[in-house]
Scaffold this motif. Structure first.
Motif, short mmCIF file in Angstrom:
data_model
loop_
_atom_site.label_atom_id
_atom_site.label_comp_id
_atom_site.label_asym_id
_atom_site.label_seq_id
_atom_site.Cartn_x
_atom_site.Cartn_y
_atom_site.Cartn_z
N MET A 16 0.71 -1.45 -0.24
CA MET A 16 0.39 -0.11 -0.21
C MET A 16 0.89 1.56 -0.04
SD MET A 16 -2.45 1.32 2.54
CE MET A 16 -2.40 3.29 3.27
N GLU A 29 3.67 1.29 -1.43
CA GLU A 29 3.97 1.43 -2.87
C GLU A 29 3.56 2.37 -3.65
OE1 GLU A 29 6.28 -3.15 -3.60
OE2 GLU A 29 5.65 -1.87 -4.68
N VAL A 30 2.45 1.45 -3.85
CA VAL A 30 1.37 2.77 -4.55
C VAL A 30 0.91 3.67 -4.06
CG1 VAL A 30 -1.71 2.93 -4.30
CG2 VAL A 30 -0.41 0.40 -4.19
N GLU A 31 1.53 4.25 -2.84
CA GLU A 31 0.87 5.65 -2.27
C GLU A 31 1.50 6.50 -2.75
OE1 GLU A 31 -2.19 6.35 0.00
OE2 GLU A 31 -0.60 7.38 -0.08
N THR A 69 4.20 5.39 -5.45
CA THR A 69 3.67 5.92 -7.02
C THR A 69 3.26 7.35 -7.38
OG1 THR A 69 4.06 3.46 -6.87
CG2 THR A 69 3.87 4.15 -9.02
N LEU A 70 2.05 7.04 -6.99
CA LEU A 70 1.36 8.11 -6.39
C LEU A 70 1.58 10.00 -6.22
CD1 LEU A 70 -2.47 6.61 -5.78
CD2 LEU A 70 -1.37 6.92 -7.96
N ARG A 107 4.73 10.64 -6.88
CA ARG A 107 6.18 10.84 -7.60
C ARG A 107 5.03 11.02 -8.50
NH1 ARG A 107 8.32 5.11 -8.08
NH2 ARG A 107 7.71 5.09 -10.57
N ILE A 108 3.95 10.56 -9.42
CA ILE A 108 3.09 11.18 -10.72
C ILE A 108 2.58 12.24 -10.03
CG2 ILE A 108 1.07 10.39 -11.97
CD1 ILE A 108 1.48 7.48 -11.74
N GLN A 115 5.33 15.14 -10.95
CA GLN A 115 5.53 15.68 -11.75
C GLN A 115 4.67 17.05 -12.03
OE1 GLN A 115 7.16 14.55 -14.64
NE2 GLN A 115 7.35 12.31 -14.22
N ILE A 160 -8.05 7.35 -9.23
CA ILE A 160 -8.40 5.52 -9.86
C ILE A 160 -9.56 5.12 -9.76
CG2 ILE A 160 -7.61 3.36 -9.48
CD1 ILE A 160 -5.25 4.24 -7.71
N LEU A 198 -6.48 4.47 -14.28
CA LEU A 198 -5.24 5.71 -13.76
C LEU A 198 -5.90 6.78 -14.34
CD1 LEU A 198 -4.29 6.48 -11.70
CD2 LEU A 198 -2.70 5.72 -12.92
N PHE A 223 -8.38 -0.21 -2.32
CA PHE A 223 -6.70 0.28 -1.94
C PHE A 223 -5.17 -0.59 -1.52
CE2 PHE A 223 -5.30 4.19 -2.92
CZ PHE A 223 -4.27 4.61 -2.06
N THR A 224 -5.80 -1.32 -0.38
CA THR A 224 -4.88 -2.45 -0.36
C THR A 224 -4.55 -3.28 -1.22
OG1 THR A 224 -6.72 -2.65 1.09
CG2 THR A 224 -4.68 -1.30 2.19
N LYS A 253 -1.59 -2.82 -6.53
CA LYS A 253 -0.80 -2.68 -6.78
C LYS A 253 -0.30 -3.07 -7.99
CE LYS A 253 2.41 -4.59 -3.63
NZ LYS A 253 2.81 -5.41 -2.69
N PHE A 276 -1.40 -3.41 -10.54
CA PHE A 276 -2.09 -2.52 -12.36
C PHE A 276 -1.24 -0.76 -12.17
CE2 PHE A 276 -4.62 -0.01 -14.21
CZ PHE A 276 -5.10 1.71 -13.49
N ILE A 277 -1.36 -0.40 -10.63
CA ILE A 277 -0.27 0.80 -10.23
C ILE A 277 1.21 0.72 -10.78
CG2 ILE A 277 1.14 2.59 -9.04
CD1 ILE A 277 -2.55 2.89 -9.34
N VAL A 285 1.80 0.39 -14.80
CA VAL A 285 0.83 1.32 -15.55
C VAL A 285 1.61 2.65 -16.08
CG1 VAL A 285 -0.80 3.47 -14.69
CG2 VAL A 285 -1.28 0.99 -16.26
N PHE A 342 2.73 6.41 -17.83
CA PHE A 342 2.36 7.97 -17.51
C PHE A 342 3.84 8.82 -17.18
CE2 PHE A 342 -1.96 8.61 -16.85
CZ PHE A 342 -2.42 7.41 -16.40
N GLU A 343 4.41 8.30 -16.52
CA GLU A 343 5.90 8.64 -16.15
C GLU A 343 6.07 9.39 -17.42
OE1 GLU A 343 8.42 7.49 -13.43
OE2 GLU A 343 7.19 7.87 -11.74
N LEU A 383 4.03 12.59 -19.25
CA LEU A 383 4.36 14.13 -18.17
C LEU A 383 5.62 14.06 -18.82
CD1 LEU A 383 2.93 12.19 -14.57
CD2 LEU A 383 1.36 14.29 -16.67
N GLU A 391 6.18 17.82 -20.34
CA GLU A 391 7.20 18.79 -20.45
C GLU A 391 8.23 19.24 -21.22
OE1 GLU A 391 9.15 19.21 -15.83
OE2 GLU A 391 8.10 17.28 -16.07
#
Lengths: 96, 911
Positions: free
Chosen positions: A1, A3-5, A7-8, A10-11, A14, A22, A88, B288-289, B294, B296-297, B300, B304-305, B308, B312
């Motif tokens: 969890m 990790e997910v946070e 990554t988010l 980080r995005i 930007q 999500i 996403l 979320f948990t 996880k 998926f993120i 993906v 995105f990076e 983005l 930029e």
């Protein structure tokens, strides 16, 4: 969890990113950085668009699949990455 | 003739007249008796028969009347009786008398019997001009005919009309059918049997019935008796070709009737209410948990990076063509880049030989410009001419574009005005700073309509003439009205030197008596800041101060003085006149201690936010609506400092230019000195000496809040207020003194510099920074003021005034007034670069200093080290010799090794 946070985050950090959402496969938002009404609106509209786009791609070539959708508008850019179960959505204001 | 006569008579006779024979005889006798009318009558008779051979009707008796008879009876042809009026009633008695007297000679002789028989008294004689009945007159014998003649048409029409009116509607009545012979035809058409029908009866003998029948063959062809043939044959009679055929065609559209039955559906409004599906918080948390999210993120996020970062790095969607094109369009011909003269104002009476000290556009009425003129004398000359100067008034002229010869309004000033400003919230209030240190207020609201009407180009003089009576005309009606100032500041408490700059403080804050900025509840500009070379900066308030006792005496004095004042002056600022004291006095002690700064011009950091960037009329409208109700300045009071909220976001700093060419950053906020309890202003924070003369312009850029343009001496400089090290840009010394400068109000990187020789330099920071992009000569006298103004999006004007009393209005061409794309960002980038340049310069300076100090340190160190002992000359030689010998040996060895030098062989012993 965490990790997910991460990554988010980080995005989110930007340059120019206005918000991240999500959404699950039905279009119900799971996590968002925007306010609730905006989130709901984005989720509903973009979900439909992504389904349409995906079906378009698949119709033309059944072996193909939609990986990324970018919608550039005058004011900002909406990026959507679909998956089997989730989407996403990231909204960015590109540099002028 | 006689022959002619007789058939005529005979013809007459056929009409069954009783007197035919006698008339024939009498006609003859008449003809023989009267010779004169004979031929004419005869001619007439000849003419008559071919013309009309009609037999006269029964009652008409044509006769010939001789001229004598005609005279007697007043029926002369063509005189008494004419074509139109041919009827004459003759009395019977007269005729009979005539017959009796003249006997046979009388014309009426043949008609004697007729006349006698005539039932009535008067008999009608008709002049027959056309000889309808053969003679030139005829008598009407019967009563009915007479009536007919006299009243023919009327009667008939009358009868007809009556018939038409009286005929009522009668329904048709059935009448008996009268046969007209059509039955015969019908009878003919029907077919009837004419003869009896013949009846045959054929029967067969009874015994032949039922007998056996015997059939035998029989050829039909061979024996032709058994049958009768009627073969067809070509009958020629029927071989007629039809040559013509009449056929008729009618084209009609196909008429089809069809019908369907549908179910009627009508639009109905229906609505549903829904709410979006949402997850509850726990569900969200659960999802979320989850691991799937996880994964998926993780999968993906890379996409995105990339995306983005792409955005930029570069905008993939810019239209290069479009972006390129915009800049090119500003390339115009040379003629387009010059300031074109639009109008010029000079008054021979008021501004001759005077210099214009200040020019200002009216903020709300377009086309009105106010010009302050002053005498050109030096101080000594002023003293010498002081008597003369007292008589002539100093003036501010207000011009309108519609009349370049006569100013619209003249404002009288106590002394020459050096600078003046319109109040931004109420454009009919003007404050001006005078040469003697006073500031004056004018209220021109009485003349606002006049100014506005002249602006619209209405007839300035015509209406006056139309409404005035001759002889009662006011000889001064067409003169320019003169308005006196309505208030001046008190001489003792004002400035001691000419007021060189006056500005209204913005309307969103005001200064309290304690010297702190507080909230301005009225939303109007009520305070003025002035500066003067007597080293003071004052803040004045337009409202009446609270009345301490000392001011009562002042006011009394003021009232006394005002007794002989004309009624025309408005009472707007009566409460201030002659007793006006500044609210706050800001002292400017010098940074380095000695003395104070003599201020020339200043520029507030927080002045009118964005209200004058475009000089737009619209921006003042919301404020003028507030003023419709009319403000009575006399009733406004300076509020007590305790009640007001402090406004902390307002900057109290300002930049000041001095007489010595310095630019000073100061703060007008008064701080309470804790020790003495007195209010005092803080010391200025920075001071720069850059210019070689007094600063005549300190102006903030309308686009950048912290960029200031200063003009003085032979140079100008651009400063950024946070940068304390120096100006961002300083021009090189120009050939002529720079007298005034002004930023352009439409382009961030453009400003105008006026010179001593009457020329204007237009500088464009984005084009060149080492010299002006354009120079244009306007006049021969030094330029005293430049003020740009935007009339409309197509017309930008520049008001330029000189020392000869003329104000030139120039039109700014498109190239100079139209900003290019992103000009503001380019200019701000330029400034940032300059800032960095300065900072780098500073850093280098420090670096160099450090270096220098290091170098010095090194040198000192070296000097401090012990000096090594010196060798004597001999020792040195010895050393050198041994070195040389060593070297030779080495050389030899090398040469032998190489083979150039062969070793000298030892000589063989001799035998």
């Amino acid at each position: 969890m965490a990790e997910v946070e991460e990554t988010l985050k980080r995005i989110q950090n930007q340059k120019g990113v206005q918000g991240i959402i999500i959404v699950n496969a039905e279009g119900i938002p799971i996590k968002t950085t925007l306010d609730n009404p905006t989130t709901v609106q984005y989720a509903g509209l973009i979900h439909q668009l992504v389904i349409k786009a995906r079906s378009t791609v698949r119709d033309m070539d059944p072996q193909n699949d939609l990986t990324f959708l970018r919608i550039r508008s005058k004011k900002n850019e909406i990026m959507v990455a679909p998956d089997k179960e989730y989407f996403l959505i990231v909204i960015q204001n590109p540099t002028d | 003739m006689t022959g002619k006569g007789s058939p005529k008579a005979g013809a007459r006779g056929s009409a069954s007249r009783p007197k035919s024979s006698s008339s024939a005889g009498s006609a003859k006798s008449n003809k023989s008796a009267k010779g004169k009318p004979k031929p004419s009558a005869g001619k007439k008779e000849e003419a008559a028969p071919p013309a009309s051979e009609c037999a006269p009707p029964e009652d008409i008796f044509p006769l010939v009347l001789t001229s004598k008879t005609q005279e007697l009876f007043q029926c002369r042809a063509d005189e008494d009786l004419t074509q139109e009026n041919p009827y004459k009633l003759l009395r019977k008695e007269d005729i009979l008398l005539d017959v009796k007297t003249r006997g046979v000679v009388s014309d009426f002789q043949p008609f004697k019997q007729l006349v006698l028989d005539y039932p009535e008294e008067e008999i009608l004689l008709v002049y027959d001009r056309d000889f309808k009945y053969g003679n030139n007159f005829y008598l009407v014998g019967s009563e009915e005919k007479k009536e007919q003649f006299l009243h023919p048409p009327e009667a008939s029409t009358q009868e007809e009309e009556e018939e038409a009116q009286e005929a009522p509607y009668k329904p048709p009545e059935s009448k008996l059918w009268i046969s007209l012979g059509s039955e015969v035809e019908i009878e003919d058409e029907s077919i009837k049997d004419h003869r009896q029908k013949i009846c045959f009866k054929i029967s067969r003998i009874r015994r032949e019935f039922g007998a056996p029948v015997k059939f035998s063959d029989h050829s039909a062809v061979k024996e032709k008796e058994n049958y009768v043939e009627c073969p067809s044959y070509q009958d020629k009679t029927f071989n007629i070709k039809q040559m013509e055929k009449n056929a008729g065609i009618q084209a009609i559209p196909m008429l089809v009737e069809a019908s369907t039955q549908t179910k009627w559906k009508y639009p109905k409004n229906a609505c549903t209410q829904y709410s979006a599906q949402e997850f509850s918080d726990e569900e969200k948390q659960k999802l979320f948990t989850s691991k799937s999210l996880k994964d998926f993120i993780n999968s993906v996020s890379i996409r995105f990076e990339i995306a983005l970062q792409q955005n930029e790095i570069m905008n993939a969607f810019i239209d290069d063509w479009k972006v390129l094109g915009e800049e090119e369009s500003s390339f115009g011909g040379k003629t387009d880049t010059h300031l074109k003269e639009y109008q010029s104002f000079t008054d021979l009476h008021f501004s001759k030989n005077k210099a214009v000290s200040f020019v200002n556009w009216h903020p709300s009425i377009p086309g009105i410009i106010a010009v302050a003129v002053r005498e050109k004398y030096s101080f000594e000359e002023r003293i010498n001419f002081s008597a003369k100067l007292l008589l002539t008034h100093a003036l501010i002229l207000i011009w309108s574009f519609s009349d370049p010869i006569h100013p619209q309004l003249l404002l009288e000033c106590p002394d020459d005005v050096y600078c003046f400003e319109f109040c931004p919230s109420d454009p009919s209030i003007i404050v001006g700073g005078c040469m003697n240190g006073q500031i004056a207020l004018w209220d021109i609201s009485a003349h606002m309509e006049r100014l506005q009407s002249t602006r619209t180009g209405g007839g300035k003089h015509a209406p006056a003439k139309a409404t005035s009576l001759p002889g009662f005309e006011d000889p001064h009606a067409n003169d320019t009205p003169v308005m006196r100032y309505c208030a001046v500041s008190s001489i003792e408490s004002g400035h001691k030197a000419p007021v060189t700059d006056v500005q209204w403080l913005p309307d969103y804050y005001e200064v309290s008596r304690l010297g702190t900025p507080v909230e301005n509840s009225s939303g109007m500009c009520l305070q003025i800041m002035t500066c003067s070379p007597d080293c003071t900066v004052f803040i004045w308030d337009v409202r009446a101060p609270k009345a301490p006792l000392s001011q009562m005496t002042d006011r009394k004095k003021a009232e006394e003085k005002r007794l002989d004042i004309l009624h025309e002056i408005p009472d707007t600022f009566k409460h201030l006149d002659l007793t006006w004291k500044p609210l706050i006095k800001v002292a400017l002690p010098k940074l380095d201690g000695g003395g104070e700064y003599s201020s020339m011009k200043f520029s507030l950091v927080d002045s009118h936010r964005d209200t004058w960037i475009h000089g737009n009329v619209d921006k003042f409208h919301p404020k003028t609506e507030k003023l419709e109700s009319g403000i009575d300045y006399a009733t406004l009071r300076v509020p007590s400092a305790k009640n007001l909220k402090g406004q902390s976001d307002v900057s109290t700093k300002f930049s000041l230019g001095t007489e010595d060419g310095e630019l000073v950053y100061a703060d007008w906020k008064m701080e309470k000195d804790n020790d003495t309890g007195k209010l005092s202003s803080s010391k200025p924070s920075n001071c720069f000496v850059i210019h070689d003369g007094l600063l005549n312009t300190v102006q903030r850029s309308p686009f950048f809040k912290d960029i200031v343009l200063t003009v003085g001496g032979w140079t100008f400089a651009i400063w950024k207020e946070d940068i304390m090290s120096g100006p961002l840009l300083q021009s090189c010394c120009s050939q002529k003194r720079c007298t005034v400068g002004h930023w352009s109000i439409s382009r961030p990187g453009v400003f105008f510099i006026g010179k001593e020789d009457g020329s204007i330099d237009i500088w464009d920071l984005l084009e060149k920074t080492h010299e002006p992009s354009q120079t244009q000569n306007i006049c021969t006298a030094p330029i005293t003021c430049i003020k740009p103004w935007i009339m409309s999006s197509r017309q930008h004007l520049l008001a330029v005034s000189d020392e000869q009393g003329t104000v030139y209005i120039l039109e700014i061409p498109w190239t100079i007034r139209h900003p290019s794309n992103n000009e503001k960002t380019s200019v701000s980038n330029y400034f940032e670069r300059e800032v960095k340049h300065l900072q780098y310069f500073e850093a280098r300076k420090l670096f160099r200093e450090r270096e220098k100090s290091e170098m010095e340190a090194d040198e000192q160190k070296r000097k401090a080290e012990a000096v090594p002992p010196e060798k004597t000359a001999e020792q040195l030689e010895m050393e050198r010799k041994t070195e040389y010998e060593e070297y030779l040996e080495v050389e030899k060895k090398i040469l032998i090794q190489v083979g150039i030098l062969q070793e000298a062989e030892e000589p063989l012993p001799t035998v």
